[in-house]
Design a protein around this motif. Structure first.
Motif, PDB file in Angstrom:
ATOM      1  N   ASP A 114       0.842  -1.205   0.000  1.00 39.66           N
ATOM      2  CA  ASP A 114       0.000   0.000   0.000  1.00 39.66           C
ATOM      3  C   ASP A 114       0.876   1.253   0.000  1.00 39.66           C
ATOM      4  O   ASP A 114       0.614   2.216  -0.734  1.00 39.66           O
ATOM      5  CB  ASP A 114      -0.924   0.030   1.226  1.00 39.66           C
ATOM      6  N   LEU A 115       1.918   1.233   0.800  1.00 38.65           N
ATOM      7  CA  LEU A 115       2.822   2.386   0.868  1.00 38.65           C
ATOM      8  C   LEU A 115       3.595   2.560  -0.444  1.00 38.65           C
ATOM      9  O   LEU A 115       3.820   3.689  -0.886  1.00 38.65           O
ATOM     10  CB  LEU A 115       3.782   2.234   2.050  1.00 38.65           C
ATOM     11  N   ILE A 116       3.977   1.448  -1.050  1.00 43.18           N
ATOM     12  CA  ILE A 116       4.671   1.504  -2.346  1.00 43.18           C
ATOM     13  C   ILE A 116       3.770   2.192  -3.376  1.00 43.18           C
ATOM     14  O   ILE A 116       4.217   3.083  -4.111  1.00 43.18           O
ATOM     15  CB  ILE A 116       5.072   0.097  -2.839  1.00 43.18           C
ATOM     16  N   ALA A 117       2.518   1.789  -3.441  1.00 43.22           N
ATOM     17  CA  ALA A 117       1.593   2.351  -4.436  1.00 43.22           C
ATOM     18  C   ALA A 117       1.407   3.849  -4.234  1.00 43.22           C
ATOM     19  O   ALA A 117       1.422   4.625  -5.199  1.00 43.22           O
ATOM     20  CB  ALA A 117       0.250   1.628  -4.371  1.00 43.22           C
ATOM     21  N   ILE A 118       1.260   4.282  -2.987  1.00 45.81           N
ATOM     22  CA  ILE A 118       1.061   5.715  -2.712  1.00 45.81           C
ATOM     23  C   ILE A 118       2.341   6.498  -3.018  1.00 45.81           C
ATOM     24  O   ILE A 118       2.293   7.584  -3.600  1.00 45.81           O
ATOM     25  CB  ILE A 118       0.591   5.930  -1.261  1.00 45.81           C
ATOM     26  N   ALA A 119       3.492   5.951  -2.651  1.00 40.48           N
ATOM     27  CA  ALA A 119       4.767   6.624  -2.954  1.00 40.48           C
ATOM     28  C   ALA A 119       4.997   6.685  -4.461  1.00 40.48           C
ATOM     29  O   ALA A 119       5.501   7.683  -4.985  1.00 40.48           O
ATOM     30  CB  ALA A 119       5.926   5.892  -2.265  1.00 40.48           C
ATOM     31  N   ARG A 120       4.614   5.634  -5.175  1.00 42.12           N
ATOM     32  CA  ARG A 120       4.751   5.620  -6.637  1.00 42.12           C
ATOM     33  C   ARG A 120       3.873   6.709  -7.260  1.00 42.12           C
ATOM     34  O   ARG A 120       4.279   7.392  -8.191  1.00 42.12           O
ATOM     35  CB  ARG A 120       4.382   4.244  -7.183  1.00 42.12           C
ATOM     36  N   ASP A 121       2.646   6.887  -6.730  1.00 39.11           N
ATOM     37  CA  ASP A 121       1.780   7.978  -7.187  1.00 39.11           C
ATOM     38  C   ASP A 121       2.517   9.306  -7.089  1.00 39.11           C
ATOM     39  O   ASP A 121       2.532  10.098  -8.029  1.00 39.11           O
ATOM     40  CB  ASP A 121       0.515   8.091  -6.314  1.00 39.11           C
ATOM     41  N   GLY A 122       3.117   9.542  -5.927  1.00 32.80           N
ATOM     42  CA  GLY A 122       3.832  10.803  -5.702  1.00 32.80           C
ATOM     43  C   GLY A 122       5.002  10.972  -6.651  1.00 32.80           C
ATOM     44  O   GLY A 122       5.196  12.035  -7.225  1.00 32.80           O
ATOM     45  N   LYS A 123       5.761   9.911  -6.830  1.00 26.82           N
ATOM     46  CA  LYS A 123       6.921   9.964  -7.735  1.00 26.82           C
ATOM     47  C   LYS A 123       6.496  10.375  -9.133  1.00 26.82           C
ATOM     48  O   LYS A 123       7.070  11.287  -9.732  1.00 26.82           O
ATOM     49  CB  LYS A 123       7.608   8.599  -7.762  1.00 26.82           C
ATOM     50  N   GLU A 124       5.464   9.718  -9.648  1.00 24.71           N
ATOM     51  CA  GLU A 124       5.001  10.014 -11.004  1.00 24.71           C
ATOM     52  C   GLU A 124       4.450  11.429 -11.113  1.00 24.71           C
ATOM     53  O   GLU A 124       4.681  12.131 -12.111  1.00 24.71           O
ATOM     54  CB  GLU A 124       3.960   8.976 -11.430  1.00 24.71           C
ATOM     55  N   PHE A 125       3.732  11.881 -10.106  1.00 19.88           N
ATOM     56  CA  PHE A 125       3.151  13.214 -10.102  1.00 19.88           C
ATOM     57  C   PHE A 125       4.260  14.267 -10.055  1.00 19.88           C
ATOM     58  O   PHE A 125       4.225  15.269 -10.781  1.00 19.88           O
ATOM     59  CB  PHE A 125       2.198  13.346  -8.920  1.00 19.88           C
ATOM     60  N   TYR A 126       5.268  14.064  -9.211  1.00 16.39           N
ATOM     61  CA  TYR A 126       6.395  15.005  -9.145  1.00 16.39           C
ATOM     62  C   TYR A 126       7.147  15.063 -10.473  1.00 16.39           C
ATOM     63  O   TYR A 126       7.544  16.143 -10.921  1.00 16.39           O
ATOM     64  CB  TYR A 126       7.366  14.630  -8.024  1.00 16.39           C
ATOM     65  N   GLU A 127       7.351  13.909 -11.091  1.00 12.37           N
ATOM     66  CA  GLU A 127       8.057  13.887 -12.378  1.00 12.37           C
ATOM     67  C   GLU A 127       7.283  14.678 -13.420  1.00 12.37           C
ATOM     68  O   GLU A 127       7.870  15.460 -14.179  1.00 12.37           O
ATOM     69  CB  GLU A 127       8.257  12.444 -12.846  1.00 12.37           C
TER      70      GLU A 127
END
Length: 149
Positions: free
Chosen positions: A11-24
């Motif tokens: 769950d934490l991986i998925a939320i962190a991945r969301d953030g990574k993609e959004f920041y990029e």
């Protein structure tokens, strides 16, 4: 590895991945060089979080999450619309700060939840200061931009 540990960390991986993609994406869309640099730096931090959480899942015999969340996709889409219709920089900062709120809340919850397995809690507690630091940077940036308007 218990299913609960894998589920918690994934769950934490998925939320962190969301953030990574959004920041990029945001780093590509803003004109302000300082914000581009900040967004790129935090995207790198999110990537490191994803890698560390994924390694913990793999080390315990699980399969790491390889995608983001529906909520994250919707938040990213809303951020694009908001940035298109108004102040691009503030729109992205405000939505990214919301993304940080979501990740910090998930980490806090996992660290406090009595049902979080010790192996997962250890990883969460170790990474929590980094998550909190990114959150605080974006909250401070958002408030400064809001007060400057």
């Amino acid at each position: 590895m218990s299913n609960k540990t894998a589920h918690t960390l994934n769950d934490l991986i998925a939320i962190a991945r969301d953030g990574k993609e959004f920041y990029e994406e945001a780093a590509q869309k803003v004109d302000d060089a300082e914000l581009r640099t900040l967004f790129a730096r935090i995207a790198t931090t999110k990537s490191q979080l994803v890698n560390e959480l994924s390694a913990a899942v793999q080390a315990a015999g699980g399969k790491p999450e390889d995608s983001g969340t529906f909520v994250g996709s919707m938040q990213q889409m809303y951020g694009k619309v908001r940035a298109t219709l108004g102040d691009t920089e503030y729109g992205y900062v405000a939505e990214l700060e919301e993304s940080e709120d979501r990740l910090l809340e998930a980490f806090d919850e996992a660290s406090r939840d009595a049902d979080t397995p010790p192996a997962a809690r250890d990883v969460v507690v170790r990474l929590l200061p980094e998550v909190r630091a990114c959150h605080d940077v974006m909250r401070t940036r958002k408030l400064a931009m809001k007060n400057a308007k």
